[in-house]
Design a protein around this motif. Structure first.
Motif, PDB file in Angstrom:
ATOM      1  N   VAL A  88     135.322  42.074 -44.256  1.00 24.63           N
ATOM      2  CA  VAL A  88     135.003  42.791 -45.452  1.00 24.63           C
ATOM      3  C   VAL A  88     133.490  42.666 -45.767  1.00 24.63           C
ATOM      4  N   SER A  89     132.925  43.333 -46.972  1.00 25.57           N
ATOM      5  CA  SER A  89     131.618  43.335 -47.425  1.00 25.57           C
ATOM      6  C   SER A  89     131.748  42.247 -48.511  1.00 25.57           C
ATOM      7  N   ASP A  90     130.939  41.245 -48.269  1.00 23.96           N
ATOM      8  CA  ASP A  90     130.700  40.211 -49.386  1.00 23.96           C
ATOM      9  C   ASP A  90     129.351  39.573 -49.313  1.00 23.96           C
ATOM     10  N   ASP A  91     128.957  39.256 -50.249  1.00 20.98           N
ATOM     11  CA  ASP A  91     127.389  38.679 -50.481  1.00 20.98           C
ATOM     12  C   ASP A  91     127.484  37.104 -49.599  1.00 20.98           C
ATOM     13  N   ARG A  92     128.409  36.560 -49.746  1.00 25.27           N
ATOM     14  CA  ARG A  92     128.559  35.313 -48.818  1.00 25.27           C
ATOM     15  C   ARG A  92     128.969  35.535 -47.459  1.00 25.27           C
ATOM     16  N   PRO A  93     128.399  35.125 -46.523  1.00 28.64           N
ATOM     17  CA  PRO A  93     128.555  35.504 -45.240  1.00 28.64           C
ATOM     18  C   PRO A  93     130.020  34.846 -44.678  1.00 28.64           C
ATOM     19  N   ASP A  94     130.023  33.597 -45.409  1.00 32.44           N
ATOM     20  CA  ASP A  94     131.547  33.008 -44.944  1.00 32.44           C
ATOM     21  C   ASP A  94     132.727  33.600 -45.527  1.00 32.44           C
ATOM     22  N   ARG A  95     132.518  34.588 -46.341  1.00 28.28           N
ATOM     23  CA  ARG A  95     133.659  35.265 -46.882  1.00 28.28           C
ATOM     24  C   ARG A  95     133.677  36.756 -46.454  1.00 28.28           C
ATOM     25  N   GLN A  96     132.959  36.952 -45.319  1.00 28.51           N
ATOM     26  CA  GLN A  96     133.147  38.465 -44.727  1.00 28.51           C
ATOM     27  C   GLN A  96     134.507  38.523 -43.619  1.00 28.51           C
ATOM     28  N   SER A  97     135.362  37.567 -43.633  1.00 24.85           N
ATOM     29  CA  SER A  97     136.520  37.710 -42.910  1.00 24.85           C
ATOM     30  C   SER A  97     137.966  37.552 -43.867  1.00 24.85           C
ATOM     31  N   ALA A  98     138.511  38.577 -44.340  1.00 27.61           N
ATOM     32  CA  ALA A  98     139.508  38.544 -45.065  1.00 27.61           C
ATOM     33  C   ALA A  98     140.593  37.587 -44.497  1.00 27.61           C
ATOM     34  N   ALA A  99     140.780  36.826 -45.752  1.00 29.46           N
ATOM     35  CA  ALA A  99     141.827  35.826 -45.448  1.00 29.46           C
ATOM     36  C   ALA A  99     143.108  36.226 -45.258  1.00 29.46           C
ATOM     37  N   ASN A 100     143.674  35.667 -43.943  1.00 32.29           N
ATOM     38  CA  ASN A 100     145.130  36.043 -43.628  1.00 32.29           C
ATOM     39  C   ASN A 100     145.424  37.520 -43.363  1.00 32.29           C
ATOM     40  N   ARG A 101     144.190  38.112 -43.073  1.00 28.23           N
ATOM     41  CA  ARG A 101     144.520  39.729 -42.943  1.00 28.23           C
ATOM     42  C   ARG A 101     143.699  40.245 -41.495  1.00 28.23           C
ATOM     43  N   ARG A 185     140.811  24.059 -13.557  1.00 27.01           N
ATOM     44  CA  ARG A 185     141.366  25.482 -13.667  1.00 27.01           C
ATOM     45  C   ARG A 185     141.101  25.612 -15.374  1.00 27.01           C
ATOM     46  N   CYS A 186     140.855  26.865 -15.855  1.00 29.26           N
ATOM     47  CA  CYS A 186     140.547  27.350 -17.139  1.00 29.26           C
ATOM     48  C   CYS A 186     141.758  28.100 -17.643  1.00 29.26           C
ATOM     49  N   ARG A 187     142.142  27.800 -18.911  1.00 27.17           N
ATOM     50  CA  ARG A 187     143.184  28.742 -19.605  1.00 27.17           C
ATOM     51  C   ARG A 187     142.493  29.241 -20.978  1.00 27.17           C
ATOM     52  N   LEU A 188     142.946  30.134 -21.443  1.00 27.55           N
ATOM     53  CA  LEU A 188     142.577  30.544 -22.803  1.00 27.55           C
ATOM     54  C   LEU A 188     143.673  30.473 -23.827  1.00 27.55           C
ATOM     55  N   LEU A 189     143.236  29.237 -24.697  1.00 33.82           N
ATOM     56  CA  LEU A 189     144.409  28.838 -25.908  1.00 33.82           C
ATOM     57  C   LEU A 189     144.459  29.463 -27.226  1.00 33.82           C
ATOM     58  N   LYS A 190     142.913  30.129 -27.319  1.00 36.60           N
ATOM     59  CA  LYS A 190     142.832  30.733 -28.720  1.00 36.60           C
ATOM     60  C   LYS A 190     141.657  31.457 -28.721  1.00 36.60           C
ATOM     61  N   ARG A 191     141.595  32.753 -29.106  1.00 36.82           N
ATOM     62  CA  ARG A 191     140.542  33.878 -29.404  1.00 36.82           C
ATOM     63  C   ARG A 191     140.446  34.371 -30.937  1.00 36.82           C
ATOM     64  N   THR A 192     139.412  34.083 -31.451  1.00 33.55           N
ATOM     65  CA  THR A 192     139.084  34.926 -32.465  1.00 33.55           C
ATOM     66  C   THR A 192     138.185  36.052 -32.111  1.00 33.55           C
ATOM     67  N   ALA A 193     138.363  37.273 -32.427  1.00 32.62           N
ATOM     68  CA  ALA A 193     137.478  38.181 -31.899  1.00 32.62           C
ATOM     69  C   ALA A 193     136.967  39.073 -33.127  1.00 32.62           C
ATOM     70  N   LEU A 194     135.534  38.952 -33.675  1.00 32.90           N
ATOM     71  CA  LEU A 194     134.969  39.416 -34.812  1.00 32.90           C
ATOM     72  C   LEU A 194     134.154  40.367 -34.506  1.00 32.90           C
ATOM     73  N   LEU A 195     134.447  41.467 -35.040  1.00 33.85           N
ATOM     74  CA  LEU A 195     133.953  42.899 -35.040  1.00 33.85           C
ATOM     75  C   LEU A 195     133.132  42.916 -36.296  1.00 33.85           C
ATOM     76  N   PRO A 196     131.733  43.566 -36.273  1.00 42.20           N
ATOM     77  CA  PRO A 196     131.108  43.669 -37.447  1.00 42.20           C
ATOM     78  C   PRO A 196     131.254  44.771 -38.429  1.00 42.20           C
ATOM     79  N   TRP A 197     132.171  45.678 -37.944  1.00 41.78           N
ATOM     80  CA  TRP A 197     132.498  46.701 -38.717  1.00 41.78           C
ATOM     81  C   TRP A 197     133.524  46.446 -40.038  1.00 41.78           C
ATOM     82  N   ILE A 198     133.274  47.270 -40.986  1.00 43.40           N
ATOM     83  CA  ILE A 198     134.443  47.296 -41.899  1.00 43.40           C
ATOM     84  C   ILE A 198     135.287  48.302 -41.510  1.00 43.40           C
TER      85      ILE A 198
END
Length: 209
Positions: A88-101, A185-198
């Motif tokens: 989402v677009s927000d003046d604060r960078p830490d709020r540019q990912s919608a909570a729980n969406r 050996r490596c295994r992926l446990l978690k991934r958050t993929a952040l796109l810059p697009w709204i």
């Protein structure tokens, strides 16, 4: 220039005796003195671990580019949490990912179902399959308090060519991963993929980020 005369003031008391910095007039520090300078909190991990994780990410990119999805699934931990937040677009960078969406929020069962559909030829969004090239860089590995568990940040550019489309998509992604490194050996446990697009700039997210 003839006729010019220069007069130099004498050095202040204590100049050159190691007690003061002549440029700042502040107490000088010797090479071995205890200096309370702020340093980054990042703790460097074992270089061998960094190499192993970087190779792991490179292998993952290769498998996905070659549509070897079953082999890619084998790189994931059974407790994988894979999600793509809505931006989402927000003046604060830490709020540019919608909570729980999320655009996507998958676990191992859902990821396995997606792979299964791709192999049946009935995943219409990927029929024919996209031709992709992934470039992975800016890899930063940070140890956590849990043994063998590392936070891994990376940036990815995905070139995606679909069917007979003349124009290709460039998909930029900032990834925040948790990687387990155990027994070599490596295994992926978690991934958050952040796109810059709204709004999405690619037709769908049928490919893996």
């Amino acid at each position: 220039m003839s006729g010019l005369r220069f007069r130099f003031a004498p050095p202040p008391p204590g100049y050159g005796d190691g007690e003061h910095n002549p440029l700042t007039n502040q107490p000088a520090h010797s090479a071995g003195a205890d200096q309370s300078l702020e340093t980054p909190s990042h703790v460097a991990p074992d270089p061998a671990v960094c190499t192993a994780i970087s190779q792991f990410l490179a292998l993952e990119a290769k498998l996905l580019d070659e549509n070897r999805y079953e082999e890619w699934l084998a790189l994931l931990d059974e407790d994988i949490d894979y999600h793509v937040p809505i931006r989402v677009s927000d003046d604060r960078p830490d709020r540019q990912s919608a909570a729980n969406r999320y655009r996507l929020r998958d676990n191992m069962m859902l990821l396995s179902k997606r792979v299964e559909r791709m192999t049946t030829g009935q995943a219409w969004a990927e029929s024919p399959a996209s031709r992709t090239v992934r470039v992975v860089g800016s890899v930063l590995v940070t140890p956590t308090d849990l043994p063998g568990r590392f936070e891994v940040d990376s940036a990815v550019l995905i070139y995606r060519q679909r069917a007979l489309d003349e124009e290709a998509d460039i998909i930029p992604v900032r990834r925040q991963d948790v990687v387990l490194h155990e027994d070599g050996r490596c295994r992926l446990l978690k991934r958050t993929a952040l796109l810059p697009w709204i709004a999405l700039r690619t037709p769908n997210l049928a490919i893996f980020l």
